[in-house]
Design an enzyme around this catalytic site. Structure first.
Site, PDB file in Angstrom:
ATOM      1  N   THR A  86      30.537  38.994  17.891  1.00  0.00           N
ATOM      2  CA  THR A  86      30.229  39.043  16.463  1.00  0.00           C
ATOM      3  C   THR A  86      30.781  37.791  15.802  1.00  0.00           C
ATOM      4  O   THR A  86      31.960  37.485  15.959  1.00  0.00           O
ATOM      5  CB  THR A  86      30.871  40.296  15.825  1.00  0.00           C
ATOM      6  N   GLY A 108      36.868  35.722  22.170  1.00  0.00           N
ATOM      7  CA  GLY A 108      37.786  36.777  21.750  1.00  0.00           C
ATOM      8  C   GLY A 108      37.272  37.661  20.632  1.00  0.00           C
ATOM      9  O   GLY A 108      37.924  38.630  20.255  1.00  0.00           O
ATOM     10  N   HIS A 109      36.110  37.379  20.071  1.00  0.00           N
ATOM     11  CA  HIS A 109      35.606  38.116  18.896  1.00  0.00           C
ATOM     12  C   HIS A 109      34.193  38.597  19.169  1.00  0.00           C
ATOM     13  O   HIS A 109      33.245  37.999  18.676  1.00  0.00           O
ATOM     14  CB  HIS A 109      35.628  37.209  17.671  1.00  0.00           C
ATOM     15  N   PHE A 110      33.897  39.540  19.763  1.00  0.00           N
ATOM     16  CA  PHE A 110      34.696  40.496  20.530  1.00  0.00           C
ATOM     17  C   PHE A 110      34.089  40.560  21.925  1.00  0.00           C
ATOM     18  O   PHE A 110      32.868  40.670  22.027  1.00  0.00           O
ATOM     19  CB  PHE A 110      34.664  41.873  19.871  1.00  0.00           C
TER      20      PHE A 110
END
Length: 151
Positions: free
Chosen positions: A58, A51-53
């Protein structure tokens, strides 16, 4: 036979309670009385990258700080007087993020105690990728009794 690392991941887990998915130390390169250098290999398999990203993975700055704190916990809890205790973050000051950390990066984590009185101390910390400083901060830490584990 020469030992490649000052501490392996297995030896690290004997000192700090962190486990997957919040274990961020792969091994310890060097450890002395007041300074530690540890390594975190950042891989695309980390849960956080779901989810990041998406499309631009990252490693979150807060997890870089957590990685530094874990390195510091190893340093503190290896001291004879603190074995079997817990090290907690009491504060983080002057955190600066200079560049992003992405899958494939190898972070070198440095944590150096600058002051220690009783159960409270301060430290300067920095994370590096390819010799470049990516994050710096100052920690205040507290050493206390370990909580009882319940399963």
């Amino acid at each position: 036979m020469t030992k490649k690392y000052a501490m392996t991941a297995t030896e690290v887990m004997e000192v700090i309670p962190n486990r997957y998915p919040i274990m961020f130390i792969d091994y310890v390169d060097e450890i002395s009385e007041n300074k530690i250098v540890a390594t975190k290999n950042v891989t695309i398999n980390e849960e956080v990258f779901n989810g990041h990203f998406p499309g631009n993975p990252t490693f979150p700055g807060v997890l870089i700080l957590e990685s530094l704190a874990q390195a510091g916990s190893i340093l503190i809890l290896k001291k004879e007087e603190f074995q079997g205790k817990m090290a907690y973050i009491g504060g983080i000051d002057k955190a600066k993020f200079r560049q992003k950390v992405t899958p494939g990066d190898v972070m070198k984590l440095e944590f150096e105690i600058t002051k220690f009185r009783g159960k409270v101390g301060t430290a300067d910390a920095a994370a590096y990728v390819d010799g470049k400083k990516v994050t710096t901060c100052q920690f205040t830490f507290i050493v206390d009794e370990a909580a009882e584990q319940t399963n």
